[in-house]
Design a protein around this motif. Sequence first.
Motif, PDB file in Angstrom:
ATOM      1  N   VAL A 166       3.983  10.202  -7.188  1.00 37.77           N
ATOM      2  CA  VAL A 166       4.641  10.794  -8.131  1.00 37.77           C
ATOM      3  C   VAL A 166       4.119  10.897  -9.447  1.00 37.77           C
ATOM      4  N   LEU A 167       3.262  10.009  -9.839  1.00 35.68           N
ATOM      5  CA  LEU A 167       2.389  10.294 -11.173  1.00 35.68           C
ATOM      6  C   LEU A 167       1.672  11.466 -11.153  1.00 35.68           C
ATOM      7  N   PHE A 187       3.148   6.036  -2.819  1.00 37.25           N
ATOM      8  CA  PHE A 187       4.052   6.729  -3.413  1.00 37.25           C
ATOM      9  C   PHE A 187       4.143   6.774  -4.942  1.00 37.25           C
ATOM     10  N   GLY A 188       3.860   5.905  -5.508  1.00 38.63           N
ATOM     11  CA  GLY A 188       3.544   5.560  -6.972  1.00 38.63           C
ATOM     12  C   GLY A 188       2.798   6.574  -7.499  1.00 38.63           C
ATOM     13  N   TYR A 189       1.583   6.551  -6.996  1.00 39.63           N
ATOM     14  CA  TYR A 189       0.427   7.373  -7.438  1.00 39.63           C
ATOM     15  C   TYR A 189       0.730   8.627  -6.998  1.00 39.63           C
ATOM     16  N   ASN A 241       3.977   1.474  -1.086  1.00 39.83           N
ATOM     17  CA  ASN A 241       4.591   1.758  -2.507  1.00 39.83           C
ATOM     18  C   ASN A 241       3.532   1.969  -3.563  1.00 39.83           C
ATOM     19  N   ARG A 242       2.373   1.786  -3.510  1.00 38.48           N
ATOM     20  CA  ARG A 242       1.426   2.083  -4.470  1.00 38.48           C
ATOM     21  C   ARG A 242       0.888   3.419  -4.120  1.00 38.48           C
ATOM     22  N   ARG A 281       0.970  -1.233  -0.050  1.00 38.82           N
ATOM     23  CA  ARG A 281       0.119  -0.125   0.119  1.00 38.82           C
ATOM     24  C   ARG A 281       0.792   1.272  -0.045  1.00 38.82           C
TER      25      ARG A 281
END
Length: 294
Positions: free
Chosen positions: A31-32, A27-29, A24-25, A22
């Motif tokens: 960044v996007l 932080f990924g979103y 990692n997801r 969760r």
Amino acid sequence: MAVLTDRPAPVARRRDREPRARVNRFFGYAVLIFFGLVYLYPFVIQLGNSFKTEPDAAANPLSPIPDPITLAGFERIFAGTNFPLWLGNSVLVTVLVTVGRVFFASLAGYALARLRFRGRTGLFAAVIAVMAVPPVVLLIPKFLVLNQLGLYDSYAGLVVPLLADAAGVFIMKQFFESIPVSVEEAARIDGAGVFRTFWSVVLPMARPALITLTILSFQGSWNEFPHSLVSVQDPDLFTLPRGLADLVSGSLGKGTQYPLKLGAALLATIPVAVLFLIFQRYFVRGANEGADKE
């Protein structure tokens, strides 16, 4: 002696990984979203400045909120510049180039994918080589050829050199090769010739690739500036990119004139954006099918 636990080890490890997934997801979103906002911010600034007054735009050029909101910039675009003429030239050139590119690229792609003739491999290698040549290298030779053929400073000079497109030929060839040969064999058994088979059987099956090529051709010819720079000199033949460059260079006099310039750029952006939004799913499908072929 084995130690008993309340839960199986695989389930415990899976549950331990869930919070990390969760995070990692998240932080990924994040960044996007950040890069999405960075990408969209210049367009927001362009939109906001288009509705500003000249003093407000000069004093607060990076503010996306106009104070007050006015349409004076758009009124000057249509009343004080040759924008309608540039728009008409761009529409004419873009439609002719797009139709021509799609037609000729489809014919060439089908010939390279299906017809067997001497030199086919070398010809396709030449198409790939042309794609690797930077367009700026061809500007001076293009000008010399147009001048020698008497096409300089004419609509033909704006349209004819753009009808052939190596990338379009490559896209269509790759897609035609993904179509089963048995479909064409059935058409030939029914008495259809090569062109009839191509036009009535194969081409309708290539709709995703055709839409992809149409979008790319429309966008490329609509935004084409270097070619118009070396092919025409008459202001009556200027397309939108050439006319906008004339505005940015200060042809209207002193002052920043941000509302006028950014408003004109906004109007020039709308047709390509609308076309892409309408056919986005076909564009993505065509790109994915090309990737699957590779």
